[in-house]
Enzyme design. Structure first.
Site, PDB file in Angstrom:
ATOM      1  N   HIS A   1       2.874  -3.272  -0.791  1.00 24.55           N
ATOM      2  CA  HIS A   1       3.733  -2.511  -1.304  1.00 24.55           C
ATOM      3  C   HIS A   1       3.924  -1.651  -2.602  1.00 24.55           C
ATOM      4  CE1 HIS A   1       7.510  -0.228  -1.618  1.00 24.55           C
ATOM      5  NE2 HIS A   1       7.285  -0.160  -0.252  1.00 24.55           N
TER       6      HIS A   1
ATOM      7  N   ASP B   1       6.431  -1.243   7.995  1.00 23.38           N
ATOM      8  CA  ASP B   1       5.136  -0.978   9.083  1.00 23.38           C
ATOM      9  C   ASP B   1       4.803  -2.008   9.712  1.00 23.38           C
ATOM     10  OD1 ASP B   1       5.846   1.750   8.111  1.00 23.38           O
ATOM     11  OD2 ASP B   1       4.612   1.429   6.256  1.00 23.38           O
TER      12      ASP B   1
HETATM   13  N1  CMC Z   1      -5.603  -4.269   2.036  1.00 23.43           N
HETATM   14  C1  CMC Z   1      -6.769  -4.780   1.062  1.00 23.43           C
HETATM   15  N2  CMC Z   1      -5.808  -4.923   0.050  1.00 23.43           N
HETATM   16  C2  CMC Z   1      -5.500  -4.480  -0.913  1.00 23.43           C
HETATM   17  C3  CMC Z   1      -4.621  -3.750   0.248  1.00 23.43           C
HETATM   18  C4  CMC Z   1      -4.621  -4.185   1.134  1.00 23.43           C
HETATM   19  N3  CMC Z   1      -4.016  -2.942   2.853  1.00 23.43           N
HETATM   20  N4  CMC Z   1      -3.191  -3.236  -0.773  1.00 23.43           N
HETATM   21  C5  CMC Z   1      -4.050  -3.913  -1.973  1.00 23.43           C
HETATM   22  N5  CMC Z   1      -4.691  -4.202  -1.498  1.00 23.43           N
HETATM   23  C6  CMC Z   1      -5.451  -4.221  -2.915  1.00 23.43           C
HETATM   24  C7  CMC Z   1      -5.528  -3.656  -3.864  1.00 23.43           C
HETATM   25  O1  CMC Z   1      -7.839  -3.294  -3.867  1.00 23.43           O
HETATM   26  C8  CMC Z   1      -5.440  -4.314  -5.574  1.00 23.43           C
HETATM   27  O2  CMC Z   1      -7.164  -5.003  -5.063  1.00 23.43           O
HETATM   28  P1  CMC Z   1      -7.507  -5.518  -6.696  1.00 23.43           P
HETATM   29  O3  CMC Z   1      -6.039  -6.124  -7.337  1.00 23.43           O
HETATM   30  O4  CMC Z   1      -8.499  -6.992  -7.004  1.00 23.43           O
HETATM   31  O5  CMC Z   1      -7.827  -4.246  -7.175  1.00 23.43           O
HETATM   32  C9  CMC Z   1      -4.822  -4.898  -5.196  1.00 23.43           C
HETATM   33  O6  CMC Z   1      -4.407  -5.191  -4.173  1.00 23.43           O
HETATM   34  C10 CMC Z   1      -3.464  -4.159  -5.805  1.00 23.43           C
HETATM   35  O7  CMC Z   1      -3.173  -3.055  -4.642  1.00 23.43           O
HETATM   36  P2  CMC Z   1      -2.814  -0.843  -5.166  1.00 23.43           P
HETATM   37  O8  CMC Z   1      -3.375  -0.309  -4.995  1.00 23.43           O
HETATM   38  O9  CMC Z   1      -3.177  -1.217  -7.073  1.00 23.43           O
HETATM   39  O10 CMC Z   1      -1.506  -1.333  -5.278  1.00 23.43           O
HETATM   40  P3  CMC Z   1      -0.335  -0.256  -4.969  1.00 23.43           P
HETATM   41  O11 CMC Z   1       0.685  -1.012  -5.242  1.00 23.43           O
HETATM   42  O12 CMC Z   1      -1.086   0.400  -5.490  1.00 23.43           O
HETATM   43  O13 CMC Z   1      -1.006   0.603  -3.387  1.00 23.43           O
HETATM   44  C11 CMC Z   1       0.172   0.706  -1.098  1.00 23.43           C
HETATM   45  C12 CMC Z   1       0.723  -0.415  -2.495  1.00 23.43           C
HETATM   46  C13 CMC Z   1       1.048   0.687   0.178  1.00 23.43           C
HETATM   47  C14 CMC Z   1      -0.685   1.709  -0.845  1.00 23.43           C
HETATM   48  C15 CMC Z   1      -1.312  -0.279  -0.735  1.00 23.43           C
HETATM   49  O14 CMC Z   1      -0.997  -1.674  -0.786  1.00 23.43           O
HETATM   50  C16 CMC Z   1      -1.755  -0.057   0.452  1.00 23.43           C
HETATM   51  O15 CMC Z   1      -2.730   1.161   0.658  1.00 23.43           O
HETATM   52  N6  CMC Z   1      -1.366  -0.712   1.887  1.00 23.43           N
HETATM   53  C17 CMC Z   1      -1.611  -0.106   3.210  1.00 23.43           C
HETATM   54  C18 CMC Z   1      -0.832   0.697   3.722  1.00 23.43           C
HETATM   55  C19 CMC Z   1       0.822   0.474   3.958  1.00 23.43           C
HETATM   56  O16 CMC Z   1       0.175  -0.044   4.447  1.00 23.43           O
HETATM   57  N7  CMC Z   1       1.390   1.849   3.250  1.00 23.43           N
HETATM   58  C20 CMC Z   1       2.627   1.083   3.729  1.00 23.43           C
HETATM   59  C21 CMC Z   1       3.789   0.947   2.314  1.00 23.43           C
HETATM   60  S1  CMC Z   1       4.862   0.372   2.951  1.00 23.43           S
HETATM   61  C22 CMC Z   1       6.052   2.238   3.058  1.00 23.43           C
HETATM   62  C23 CMC Z   1       6.970   2.694   2.684  1.00 23.43           C
HETATM   63  O17 CMC Z   1       7.600   1.952   2.089  1.00 23.43           O
HETATM   64  O18 CMC Z   1       7.556   4.152   2.874  1.00 23.43           O
END
Ligand code: CMC
Length: 426
Positions: A308, A365
């Site tokens: 998240h 989710d």
């Molecule tokens: N699976 C594998 N690796 C992940 C995932 C995942 N679901 N999410 C983040 N990472 C890794 C990412 O590769 C990065 O690794 P590194 O530090 O080695 O580069 C690290 O974790 C941080 O990721 P980020 O992309 O910088 O994190 P973010 O805060 O920008 O993204 C997110 C948050 C929700 C978009 C992302 O975790 C994601 O794509 N999750 C899967 C989709 C999902 O479940 N979305 C629903 C979120 S809750 C909805 C709501 O509240 O509305």
């Protein structure tokens, strides 16, 4: 130099600037940089708004590190476990929890306003079979603005209440109609004898002149999902709603824009993607392969339902839903390969160093997808369920912005990286 300021020094010319610090009631303070451009000729650059507070708000508070979420000062676990979605909606819209008489009145308002103008139904006929219910819902809500055009000019509290109650009450009906039309099923009109959440499930599942069994645990599970989605501070869809509100757009047009933003699979579409991904993985013996893919930096594959932007410890909404999921599965006696795949992924992610060190916990989710699947709600409807829950939050945010003395149109600037003057060739 005041203690309550931040000094910015431009190392290019040695000039320094002071900006006031504004304190929050709880949580991070902010640096008020609204005069930055005027004073320095520069903008700030913050892609994805990761360090930007775009408004003042007293609706929802999130502490991502502590895994805390409050609506109007009430903890989300208290609201989800002790109150109903209608209590929560009332709280968001009016600022306080309702007493018994207020809740009864609000509930009655929801029942009597749940019908939509018969003319709206013609709109549904225009869509092709299997059209995604989110697209239909967005169009339906936008169309409502033509029936209630007067909500463009809201001048007092009563008009606000009428507009707010109307949209919160009609969204489940439009949502259910969207699904029934997309499947070619006969539509079911609202039943005034049923409560808000029960009525929605009834419109979704029932057939004309047919008895439908709705178990209390199913209604409770869905009601909890609505409560947990009711607001979430300045997320992408709420920002879309506020941006439209800042232009003086019709409130229902703003909600329709929120629906569009929510449809994306990184936002409201995530729980649909969770189930699709679990189905794609298919069996417990394939889980390790996909965990390895999720951990591989060269592979764009992500585990849906994990991680998240704000909660880097745990998602407090996920904790509540995990409990409900267990109760629901226990009572309905559901077990399937999909549930076993989900359990294995959950176990691995909660203990694997890759996920733990990055704070990638199951989010709302992950569990809501599994619960909605257990409630036999089709995947295409998952984001629609989110919309029903989020509508009171969007309206509260719309109203908060509109109540400000002077509303500034949302108009961010940019770091231009395109060509400078290009000389045309003749
Ligand atoms: N699976 C594998 N690796 C992940 C995932 C995942 N679901 N999410 C983040 N990472 C890794 C990412 O590769 C990065 O690794 P590194 O530090 O080695 O580069 C690290 O974790 C941080 O990721 P980020 O992309 O910088 O994190 P973010 O805060 O920008 O993204 C997110 C948050 C929700 C978009 C992302 O975790 C994601 O794509 N999750 C899967 C989709 C999902 O479940 N979305 C629903 C979120 S809750 C909805 C709501 O509240 O509305």
């Amino acid at each position: 130099m005041s203690k309550d300021t931040v000094t910015l020094i431009n190392n290019r010319d040695g000039k320094s600037y002071e900006f006031p610090i504004l304190d929050a009631t709880v949580g991070p303070s902010v640096i008020n940089i609204s005069t930055l451009y005027k004073e320095t000729g520069m903008f700030t650059y913050d892609e994805g708004y990761t360090s930007t507070a775009s408004c003042r708000s007293d609706i929802t508070y999130i502490d991502g590190a502590a895994g805390k979420l409050m609506y109007r000062g009430y903890d989300i676990a208290y609201l989800a476990q002790e109150k109903t979605f209608l209590d929560t909606a009332y709280l968001l819209l009016n600022g306080d929890l309702p007493n018994k008489a207020e809740l009864d009145n609000f509930s009655f308002e929801m029942q009597k306003r749940s019908f939509v103008n018969e003319g709206v139904k013609k709109l549904f006929d225009a869509f092709p079979d299997r059209a995604h219910p989110m697209a239909i819902l967005s169009a339906g809500v936008s169309a409502l603005s033509t029936f209630y055009f007067k909500h463009l000019e809201i001048t007092n509290k009563e008009e606000y209440k009428e507009m707010a109650n109307r949209i919160v009450a009609k969204i489940p009906t439009l949502a259910a109609f969207s699904y029934r039309y997309s499947q070619g099923l006969p539509i079911i009109y609202p039943d005034m004898n049923r409560g808000f959440t029960e009525n929605f499930l009834y419109m979704l599942r029932s057939y004309p002149h047919n008895y439908v069994e709705l178990r209390p645990i199913e209604i409770k599970a869905l009601d909890t999902i609505f409560t947990l989605h009711a607001d979430h501070e300045q997320n992408a869809s709420t920002t879309a709603v506020r941006n439209l509100a800042s232009t003086n757009a019709h409130p229902y047009a703003a909600i329709s824009a929120g629906i569009g933003a929510l449809w994306g699979k990184s936002h409201g579409g995530a729980n649909e993607s969770v189930i699709r991904q679990l189905e794609m993985i298919g069996s417990v013996d394939r889980v390790d392969k996909f965990i390895a893919k999720a951990k591989d930096k060269e592979d764009p594959f992500r585990l849906m339902g994990f991680g998240h932007r704000v909660y880097k410890n745990f998602d407090p909404r996920a904790g509540v839903l995990k409990k409900i999921r267990n109760e629901l599965m226990g009572e309905l006696g559901i077990s399937s390969e999909l549930v076993e795949v989900a359990n294995k992924i959950e176990d691995i992610a909660l203990s694997d160093e890759y996920f733990v060190s990055r704070g990638l916990y199951p989010n709302i989710d992950f569990y809501s997808g599994l619960i909605l699947q257990a409630l036999k709600i089709p995947k295409e409807m998952f984001a629609v369920i989110f919309v029903i829950g989020r509508t009171p939050g969007w309206i509260a945010q719309w109203s908060e912005l509109n109540k400000q003395k002077s509303v500034k149109i949302a108009r961010p600037r940019q770091l231009y990286v395109g060509s400078d003057d290009r000389t045309p060739e003749y």
